[in-house]
Design a protein around this motif. Structure first.
Motif, mmCIF file in Angstrom:
data_model
loop_
_atom_site.group_PDB
_atom_site.id
_atom_site.type_symbol
_atom_site.label_atom_id
_atom_site.label_comp_id
_atom_site.label_asym_id
_atom_site.label_seq_id
_atom_site.Cartn_x
_atom_site.Cartn_y
_atom_site.Cartn_z
ATOM 1 N N ALA A 70 0.858 -1.191 0.000
ATOM 2 C CA ALA A 70 0.000 0.000 0.000
ATOM 3 C C ALA A 70 0.887 1.233 0.000
ATOM 4 N N GLU A 71 0.773 2.051 -1.090
ATOM 5 C CA GLU A 71 1.640 3.222 -1.224
ATOM 6 C C GLU A 71 0.940 4.517 -0.816
ATOM 7 N N THR A 72 -0.341 4.412 -0.425
ATOM 8 C CA THR A 72 -1.082 5.612 -0.003
ATOM 9 C C THR A 72 -1.655 5.375 1.393
ATOM 10 N N ASP A 73 -2.143 6.473 1.971
ATOM 11 C CA ASP A 73 -2.705 6.374 3.326
ATOM 12 C C ASP A 73 -4.003 5.586 3.351
ATOM 13 N N MET A 74 -4.718 5.555 2.250
ATOM 14 C CA MET A 74 -5.952 4.774 2.152
ATOM 15 C C MET A 74 -5.782 3.734 1.042
ATOM 16 N N PHE A 75 -6.166 2.516 1.359
ATOM 17 C CA PHE A 75 -6.014 1.453 0.373
ATOM 18 C C PHE A 75 -7.270 0.586 0.388
ATOM 19 N N TYR A 76 -7.757 0.250 -0.845
ATOM 20 C CA TYR A 76 -8.971 -0.550 -0.982
ATOM 21 C C TYR A 76 -8.690 -1.749 -1.870
ATOM 22 N N TYR A 77 -9.268 -2.888 -1.484
ATOM 23 C CA TYR A 77 -9.237 -4.024 -2.397
ATOM 24 C C TYR A 77 -10.507 -4.853 -2.174
ATOM 25 N N GLN A 78 -10.879 -5.571 -3.206
ATOM 26 C CA GLN A 78 -12.093 -6.394 -3.168
ATOM 27 C C GLN A 78 -11.703 -7.856 -3.144
ATOM 28 N N GLY A 79 -12.448 -8.600 -2.316
ATOM 29 C CA GLY A 79 -12.237 -10.040 -2.269
ATOM 30 C C GLY A 79 -13.556 -10.765 -2.473
ATOM 31 N N ASN A 80 -13.614 -11.615 -3.485
ATOM 32 C CA ASN A 80 -14.812 -12.420 -3.739
ATOM 33 C C ASN A 80 -14.757 -13.677 -2.877
ATOM 34 N N LEU A 81 -15.780 -13.844 -2.035
ATOM 35 C CA LEU A 81 -15.764 -14.965 -1.093
ATOM 36 C C LEU A 81 -16.120 -16.271 -1.784
ATOM 37 N N SER A 82 -15.660 -17.331 -1.184
ATOM 38 C CA SER A 82 -15.926 -18.663 -1.720
ATOM 39 C C SER A 82 -17.421 -18.966 -1.666
ATOM 40 N N ASP A 83 -17.857 -19.919 -2.471
ATOM 41 C CA ASP A 83 -19.279 -20.234 -2.569
ATOM 42 C C ASP A 83 -19.845 -20.799 -1.273
ATOM 43 N N ASN A 84 -18.995 -21.384 -0.446
ATOM 44 C CA ASN A 84 -19.503 -22.017 0.769
ATOM 45 C C ASN A 84 -19.695 -21.020 1.920
#
Length: 607
Positions: free
Chosen positions: A104-118
């Motif tokens: 993370a190169e900035t003070d705020m960082f976002y990422y998305q994670g797709n959860l498993s089907d279970n």
């Protein structure tokens, strides 16, 4: 052919700096990742997005993780993700099973994670659709008209840890276009107007499973999907001011305590009354026995007095007819009988004195017993209040009956007190009068004996006849008074029999009522013990109810992995269902694509 070459050359010249710059930029970022220091996370927020089918079945679920950093650098996160996507820049995100490594190169960082089907949500949602009371599939309802109903059920997902179910509050909202829906009914919903829409909002508190129903009439069914948000119920619930409420309950318990105290006093009073009535019955029994003896003695006394009266009259007649020697013989015979008559009268006087003494003791015992009956201080309002209490009404009625009977006995005694008081002086007067008659007879006997020794018999007889006549007349009046007195004693004796019977019944009733009052006091004591804790119990129950919704002490935990708990500051859920609308052909994009030139397409490659 030349034209193509020139175009190729021109493109090469045009894009060469861009390619160099892009390659150089990628090289810098790579170098930066290799030399980056460890970042420092201030906090992390998780926003869980879930898409549901119109029936409520889960389609997909993904999480947007937002990091606020005190210091940019290498950070690590955890989650059961099938895929991760950088939402902040173009740098890659390293994923090793459940471990996520980010530069993370900035003070705020976002990422998305797709959860498993279970992975499941903490809540399960079920939506059912009805048209004119017949259940239909959601897709079949689009564009239809009639009476529609949507049933929404929210339940706990048993396979998911209960942390979110127990601490999160759900807000379910659905907009209905009033151009298409009329006569909207949604019990338990908060309804707000927003332009042509009626916004229906339902609330599900923590630890609740609920069902909702929306009914309406439609001429063309189309709806946007349900919007469901889930947030921790972290607002601090201020407890209501319960002082007035608990004060009322305390007034109630105090009143019950006063009733208990009053019943206790009543029990003590009834105990004293029963004791007094028992003593009164004993004294009354003695008094009645004395009155019966006095009545019987009065009858004998009247008979004896009548004989004396006849005897005096006979003596007077005999002496009046006597003269000379025959008169002296008759006087001598009279002189022998008079002492016996005097002795009989003295015995009667002694009997009267003895009876007067016994009567005095019985009367004092009766008076003492009557004095133990308390004065009438209980008001009708007190009896009415006691009757309206939870006490046994049969016991209360018996108490009141006995209390009134005791007061009636005391009133009757007070009314007859003057007659009771006149008996003893009358006995003393009668005894004294009887002794005086006996003394007169003895004086007469002495006078006769002296007269018999006188020479002038006729003159002496004349004086004797005169004296006997006066004595007979006085005794006749005494006898009449004695007869009237004994008649009054007889009437008093018969009247007192009823009073004594009433005293006996009152004493027996008072004993029973004392037992009943004891049981009543036990009951009011138990009632007071049971109600005395009501104010505290009410306050405790109110506090318990408030604590169900006050989750201000809830410590957030990560939805995706417990390894993130320390750095997770908040977790919220945004859930939506598919909309039910007729599909429209989208020609806008096609027209846009047709108008899009070569250079626009080329530029899009590098956007």
């Amino acid at each position: 052919m030349k034209t193509i070459k020139w175009i190729g050359l021109t493109l090469a010249i045009f894009f060469f700096p861009v390619i160099i710059t892009y390659a150089d930029s990628g090289s810098l970022k790579k170098t930066g990742r290799e030399n980056a220091e460890a970042g420092k996370i201030a906090n992390k927020n998780e926003i869980v997005y879930a898409n549901l089918q119109a029936s409520g079945s889960l389609e997909e679920i993904y999480v947007v993780n937002a990091f606020e950093l005190d210091r940019p650098g290498i950070i690590e996160d955890y989650g059961h993700y099938s895929e991760v996507k950088n939402l902040t820049d173009t740098s890659a995100i390293a994923q090793d099973n459940n471990k996520i490594r980010i530069n993370a190169e900035t003070d705020m960082f976002y990422y998305q994670g797709n959860l498993s089907d279970n992975i499941q949500l903490p809540w399960s949602f079920t939506l059912e659709y009805y048209l004119d009371d017949s259940k239909v599939k959601a897709e079949e309802l689009i564009g239809k008209s009639g009476e529609v109903e949507i049933k929404i059920a929210v339940k706990k997902t048993e396979s998911v840890p209960p942390t979110f179910f127990e601490n999160y509050m759900l807000q379910i909202s659905l907009p209905l276009n009033t151009d298409k829906f009329k006569n909207i009914k949604a019990r338990d919903a908060t309804v707000a107007n927003s332009g042509k829409n009626k916004q229906l909002a339902f609330t599900v508190m923590p630890e609740e499973e609920k069902e909702f129903s929306i009914k309406a009439k439609t001429d063309h069914f189309e709806i946007d999907g349900l919007q469901i948000s889930a947030l921790p119920s972290s607002i601090s619930v201020d407890g209501p001011d319960t002082d007035e409420l608990t004060s009322e309950f305390r007034s109630l318990t105090d009143a019950v305590g006063e009733i208990d105290g009053g019943v206790g006093q009543l029990r003590n009073g009834m105990s004293e009354l029963a004791s007094g009535l028992n003593d009164l019955e004993k004294g009354s029994s003695q008094y009645k026995s004395g009155m019966d003896e006095l009545n019987q003695s009065g009858s004998q006394l009247t008979k004896a007095s009548s004989q004396i009266n006849h005897a005096l009259t006979a003596i007077q007649n005999e002496v009046k007819n006597a003269s000379g020697a025959s008169g002296l013989e008759q006087l001598d015979e009279l002189n022998k009988n008079i002492p016996a008559m005097a002795a009989s009268l003295e015995q009667i006087a002694d009997g009267m004195d003895q009876f007067a003494s016994q009567y005095r003791g019985a009367k004092q015992g009766l008076q003492a017993a009557m004095n133990q009956i308390p004065e009438s201080t209980i008001k009708e309002s007190d009896i009415e209040a006691l009757s309206q209490s939870d006490a046994d009404q049969s016991v209360i009625n018996e108490l009141v009956k006995t209390y009134q009977a005791a007061q009636n006995v005391k009133a009757a005694y007070q009314a007859a007190a003057e007659a009771f008081g006149a008996v003893e002086p009358s006995l003393s007067t009668f005894s004294e009068s009887t002794r005086q008659v006996a003394n007169h007879l003895r004086t007469l006997a002495a006078g006769l004996e002296k007269s018999m020794n006188q020479v002038n018999v006729d003159e002496g007889l004349s004086e004797l006849v005169s004296g006997l006549g006066q004595m007979a007349s006085n005794y006749s009046q005494f006898h009449e008074g004695l007869s009237a007195y004994t008649k009054g004693v007889n009437e008093l004796s018969h009247s007192y029999n009823g009073l004594h019977t009433g005293i006996g019944e009152a004493a027996a009733g008072a004993s029973q009522i004392t037992d009943g009052a004891g049981e009543l006091h036990d009951g009011t004591g138990q009632l007071h013990d049971a109600t005395s804790a009501i104010p505290d119990e009410v306050q405790k129950e109110i506090d318990s109810m408030i604590s169900q919704y006050d989750k201000s002490d809830f410590e957030p935990v990560s939805f995706v992995s417990e390894k993130n708990n320390e750095q997770t500051d908040s977790v919220q859920f945004v859930i939506s269902t598919d909309s039910l609308k007729q599909k429209e052909t989208d020609t806008t994009n096609k027209q846009s694509e047709e108008k899009e030139g070569f250079f626009e397409k080329l530029k899009n490659l590098f956007r």
